[in-house]
Design an enzyme around this catalytic site. Sequence first.
Site, PDB file in Angstrom:
ATOM      1  N   TYR A 102       0.860  -1.178   0.000  1.00  0.00           N
ATOM      2  CA  TYR A 102       0.000   0.000   0.000  1.00  0.00           C
ATOM      3  C   TYR A 102       0.898   1.230   0.000  1.00  0.00           C
ATOM      4  CZ  TYR A 102      -3.402   3.462   1.762  1.00  0.00           C
ATOM      5  OH  TYR A 102      -4.202   4.569   1.933  1.00  0.00           O
ATOM      6  N   ASP A 120       9.297   2.630  -1.019  1.00  0.00           N
ATOM      7  CA  ASP A 120       8.337   3.321  -0.159  1.00  0.00           C
ATOM      8  C   ASP A 120       8.710   2.981   1.282  1.00  0.00           C
ATOM      9  OD1 ASP A 120       4.686   3.498   0.095  1.00  0.00           O
ATOM     10  OD2 ASP A 120       6.309   4.124   1.439  1.00  0.00           O
ATOM     11  N   LYS A 164       5.423   9.394   8.332  1.00  0.00           N
ATOM     12  CA  LYS A 164       5.248   8.893   9.706  1.00  0.00           C
ATOM     13  C   LYS A 164       6.338   9.408  10.661  1.00  0.00           C
ATOM     14  CE  LYS A 164       2.727   4.892   7.938  1.00  0.00           C
ATOM     15  NZ  LYS A 164       1.340   4.942   8.435  1.00  0.00           N
TER      16      LYS A 164
HETATM   17  P1  KE4 Z   1      -0.534   8.471   4.381  1.00  0.00           P
HETATM   18  O1  KE4 Z   1      -1.038   9.110   3.110  1.00  0.00           O
HETATM   19  O2  KE4 Z   1      -1.610   7.701   5.125  1.00  0.00           O
HETATM   20  O3  KE4 Z   1       0.253   9.430   5.285  1.00  0.00           O
HETATM   21  O4  KE4 Z   1       0.586   7.391   3.938  1.00  0.00           O
HETATM   22  C1  KE4 Z   1       0.247   6.424   2.984  1.00  0.00           C
HETATM   23  C2  KE4 Z   1       1.211   5.271   3.098  1.00  0.00           C
HETATM   24  C3  KE4 Z   1       2.208   5.141   2.153  1.00  0.00           C
HETATM   25  N1  KE4 Z   1       3.099   4.136   2.214  1.00  0.00           N
HETATM   26  C4  KE4 Z   1       3.038   3.213   3.212  1.00  0.00           C
HETATM   27  C5  KE4 Z   1       4.040   2.099   3.229  1.00  0.00           C
HETATM   28  C6  KE4 Z   1       2.031   3.303   4.206  1.00  0.00           C
HETATM   29  O5  KE4 Z   1       1.974   2.367   5.188  1.00  0.00           O
HETATM   30  C7  KE4 Z   1       1.102   4.344   4.160  1.00  0.00           C
HETATM   31  C8  KE4 Z   1      -0.009   4.500   5.184  1.00  0.00           C
HETATM   32  N2  KE4 Z   1      -0.128   3.462   6.161  1.00  0.00           N
HETATM   33  C9  KE4 Z   1      -1.449   3.293   6.704  1.00  0.00           C
HETATM   34  C10 KE4 Z   1      -1.415   2.120   7.691  1.00  0.00           C
HETATM   35  N3  KE4 Z   1      -0.934   0.911   7.135  1.00  0.00           N
HETATM   36  C11 KE4 Z   1      -1.937   4.533   7.362  1.00  0.00           C
HETATM   37  C12 KE4 Z   1      -3.126   4.332   8.275  1.00  0.00           C
HETATM   38  C13 KE4 Z   1      -4.413   4.727   7.598  1.00  0.00           C
HETATM   39  O6  KE4 Z   1      -4.580   4.559   6.375  1.00  0.00           O
HETATM   40  O7  KE4 Z   1      -5.290   5.231   8.344  1.00  0.00           O
END
Ligand code: KE4
Length: 442
Positions: free
Chosen positions: A155, A250, A278
Amino acid sequence: MAKSVTVKQPILRLEESRRQYARATRVLVGGVNSPVRSFMSVGGEPLIVERGEGPFIYDADGNEYVDFICGWGALILGHARREVLQAVQATLEKGTILGLTNELEIELAERIIEAFPSIELVRFVNSGTEAAMTAIRLARAYTGRRKILKFEGCYHGHLDYLLTKAGSGLATYSLPASDGVPEEITRDTITVPYNDADAVESVFKQAGPEIACVIVEPIAGNMGVVPPKQGFLEALREITERYGSLLIFDEVITGFRVARGGAQELYGVRPDLTCLGKIIGGGFPIGAVGGRAEIMKLLTPTGRVYQAGTFSGNPISMSAGIATIDLLTPQLYERLEHLSSTLERGVVEAAKNSNANILTNRVGSMFSLFFTDRRRVENYSDVQSSDRARFTQLFWEMVRRGVLLPPSPFETIFVSASHDEAVVKRAVEAFAEAFRVIGEAA
Ligand code: KE4
């Protein structure tokens, strides 16, 4: 096949959570601002939380939980770390968004470049999604090609062309793709199984000269934790170089998590572009893309790849990120390794004592357990074959015992530097009781 289980609601007092959730559903879609928080994947109403402190989070009814969500990986230091709060408070005295470049942006970028030798220039954005979107736009501009290769179960945020067989919330809700994304948008996105270098090779044999980039979570954290097999990342590096495509890591989760220099330090593979998020925001909204100067310079204003953002590089996120990164010492990573390996050993032991068939995957302070008889979980289909119903039972039995796991088997359990031996021991005891209850219910 997952056995259907009746989810027994926790015995905790949850009236205030329930009341606030009912209120939230009247004004927020699904009562949440991000789907994984809805607990729909574990068949129950979500907790409404009020505050965090170190390794603990407290819900609206005042129940205390050992927190293993840790801000979905952002809180490597735990909740409300004093030094981070003080840095932000000092910054707030000077205002909030300043609208022009501020020294704090330079300071954080310098720390990232120092930690990631593959990064010569940085652009801050406000989320991991934006970081991935920018990285792909750069790859397409740099190579003049359209196609993207990604991996099932990975993701990279909710950008249209990567919402194919993705992990995290899409896996949780078994969405192969999202509604509202026209077919022509994902036509150029090729998805292959994670850890399958042969599949990558054969795709490149067919379409290599058209592929702009490969984007990968170097340690998958959105289908549960799935580490790269020996040689997988090296193969991606060699194949992309051979065909003139870019390799994007990523590291939104793994950056500063599994090592100060992320997975690329741990495995010694250098991508062309890196997405971060993060941890580098210290608990405030953040994202970043970084890489070789010749690629990064394509971004406006020095190049023609447009990218912008009102809050990009804002002083608050910058100061929290700097304060956090300055506390990430070798001793801290050793402590995270000790606590995380202690937790994993305890969970494995507890499961064995209750004849619960689980498999654990762990890299540093990223950890997952799967209810499966498989000896290895190496890709999305392995994860999908695990018993989700058992995970659901475990999740609620742990909530009853004051331990909060991520509410989905497709997420990662995170350990923070604020977790100590006593907290880990308390969590292991809760796992042991939960496995026993589940075993008896089987
Ligand atoms: P954000 O757009 O949510 O800041 O980041 C997206 C993203 C990109 N790449 C990786 C590897 C990620 O894990 C994420 C976002 N992670 C999720 C949890 N697995 C965020 C939590 C959520 O979607 O509420």
